[in-house]
Design a protein around this motif. Structure first.
Motif, PDB file in Angstrom:
ATOM      1  N   GLU A 276     -44.938  45.413  44.698  1.00 61.90           N
ATOM      2  CA  GLU A 276     -43.732  45.514  45.554  1.00 61.90           C
ATOM      3  C   GLU A 276     -43.578  47.061  45.980  1.00 61.90           C
ATOM      4  N   GLN A 277     -43.733  48.065  44.904  1.00 63.16           N
ATOM      5  CA  GLN A 277     -43.487  49.530  45.252  1.00 63.16           C
ATOM      6  C   GLN A 277     -44.768  49.818  46.331  1.00 63.16           C
ATOM      7  N   GLY A 278     -45.942  49.252  46.191  1.00 64.16           N
ATOM      8  CA  GLY A 278     -46.942  49.490  47.293  1.00 64.16           C
ATOM      9  C   GLY A 278     -46.472  48.972  48.356  1.00 64.16           C
ATOM     10  N   ALA A 279     -46.216  47.643  48.516  1.00 61.64           N
ATOM     11  CA  ALA A 279     -45.655  47.196  50.027  1.00 61.64           C
ATOM     12  C   ALA A 279     -44.637  48.217  50.468  1.00 61.64           C
ATOM     13  N   VAL A 280     -43.688  48.535  49.896  1.00 65.71           N
ATOM     14  CA  VAL A 280     -42.528  49.657  50.377  1.00 65.71           C
ATOM     15  C   VAL A 280     -43.307  50.599  50.836  1.00 65.71           C
ATOM     16  N   GLU A 281     -44.244  51.223  50.126  1.00 63.96           N
ATOM     17  CA  GLU A 281     -44.722  52.471  50.438  1.00 63.96           C
ATOM     18  C   GLU A 281     -45.688  52.241  51.897  1.00 63.96           C
ATOM     19  N   LEU A 282     -46.460  51.114  51.943  1.00 60.82           N
ATOM     20  CA  LEU A 282     -47.131  50.742  53.148  1.00 60.82           C
ATOM     21  C   LEU A 282     -46.422  50.637  54.180  1.00 60.82           C
ATOM     22  N   TYR A 283     -45.285  49.623  54.107  1.00 60.19           N
ATOM     23  CA  TYR A 283     -44.413  49.667  55.420  1.00 60.19           C
ATOM     24  C   TYR A 283     -43.622  50.820  55.632  1.00 60.19           C
TER      25      TYR A 283
ATOM     26  N   THR B 226     -39.091  47.136  59.672  1.00 65.78           N
ATOM     27  CA  THR B 226     -38.001  47.656  58.740  1.00 65.78           C
ATOM     28  C   THR B 226     -37.512  46.514  57.836  1.00 65.78           C
ATOM     29  N   ARG B 227     -37.423  45.439  58.598  1.00 65.01           N
ATOM     30  CA  ARG B 227     -36.848  44.154  57.934  1.00 65.01           C
ATOM     31  C   ARG B 227     -37.732  43.648  56.497  1.00 65.01           C
ATOM     32  N   ILE B 228     -39.082  43.868  56.976  1.00 65.86           N
ATOM     33  CA  ILE B 228     -40.176  43.417  55.704  1.00 65.86           C
ATOM     34  C   ILE B 228     -39.917  44.455  54.714  1.00 65.86           C
ATOM     35  N   ARG B 229     -39.816  45.904  55.219  1.00 67.81           N
ATOM     36  CA  ARG B 229     -39.738  46.872  54.052  1.00 67.81           C
ATOM     37  C   ARG B 229     -38.705  46.723  53.269  1.00 67.81           C
ATOM     38  N   ASP B 230     -37.608  46.367  53.880  1.00 68.44           N
ATOM     39  CA  ASP B 230     -36.087  46.019  52.978  1.00 68.44           C
ATOM     40  C   ASP B 230     -36.218  45.127  52.167  1.00 68.44           C
ATOM     41  N   ALA B 231     -37.025  43.971  52.778  1.00 66.70           N
ATOM     42  CA  ALA B 231     -36.900  42.922  51.719  1.00 66.70           C
ATOM     43  C   ALA B 231     -37.989  43.101  50.550  1.00 66.70           C
ATOM     44  N   GLU B 232     -39.045  43.908  50.732  1.00 66.60           N
ATOM     45  CA  GLU B 232     -39.831  44.313  49.772  1.00 66.60           C
ATOM     46  C   GLU B 232     -39.282  45.078  48.652  1.00 66.60           C
ATOM     47  N   ILE B 233     -38.257  45.927  49.239  1.00 63.90           N
ATOM     48  CA  ILE B 233     -37.307  46.597  47.938  1.00 63.90           C
ATOM     49  C   ILE B 233     -36.524  45.824  47.407  1.00 63.90           C
ATOM     50  N   LEU B 234     -35.889  44.865  48.089  1.00 60.66           N
ATOM     51  CA  LEU B 234     -35.017  43.619  47.417  1.00 60.66           C
ATOM     52  C   LEU B 234     -36.004  42.861  46.405  1.00 60.66           C
ATOM     53  N   HIS B 235     -37.244  42.746  46.815  1.00 58.36           N
ATOM     54  CA  HIS B 235     -38.086  42.001  45.865  1.00 58.36           C
ATOM     55  C   HIS B 235     -38.094  42.760  44.536  1.00 58.36           C
TER      56      HIS B 235
END
Length: 150
Positions: free
Chosen positions: A106-113, A130-139
């Motif tokens: 999830e951290q990798g995804a946050v950084e990628l987005y 932005t919505r996807i990045r925020d969802a990855e932070i929630l995950h």
């Protein structure tokens, strides 16, 4: 309309990632890998600890599917054929190890987005990313909460 490019070709530049399309193709691979990894981990954690773990992770998997659909649509609009490649899922033999892998994913995804958001994006794509990045932070936060329970 020009000849369709493949996302696989987009993610193999000689000097690393750079274009928005390359980042989106990489993110799609990441989403595919996350679905596989999380499904495996949901089953293992359900078996090892408690079935409630599977429910939390299944909700995250549903979000990852939605993210993949968004990326496929965004790539198709750019005449890039979406890849079916999968970022390498990981697994292990201990509950904490699995959840730490999921947090790292999830951290990798946050950084990628977040990197994608540095591009000059049209408003609709900026909102989606932005919505996807925020969802990855929630995950990531959900996995952190699960880590505290093991």
């Amino acid at each position: 309309m020009g000849r369709s490019r493949t996302a696989q070709a987009e993610v193999e530049p000689s000097n690393g990632y750079g274009s928005l399309e390359e980042l989106m193709a990489l993110a799609l691979q990441h989403e595919h890998g996350a679905m596989v990894q999380y499904a495996n981990h949901a089953g293992l954690l359900s078996h090892w600890i408690n079935p409630i773990f599977a429910t939390s992770i299944q909700d995250i998997i549903a979000d990852e599917v939605e993210h993949a659909v968004t990326l496929v649509n965004a790539l198709a609009v750019r005449d890039v054929t979406p890849t079916l490649a999968v970022w390498p899922p990981r697994s292990g033999n201990q509950a904490r190890e699995l959840i730490l892998m999921d947090i790292a994913a999830e951290q990798g995804a946050v950084e990628l987005y977040s990197e994608m958001l540095e591009y000059d994006l049209d408003p609709a794509l900026r909102t989606a990313i932005t919505r996807i990045r925020d969802a990855e932070i929630l995950h990531r936060n959900i996995f952190n909460d699960l880590l505290e329970k093991v």
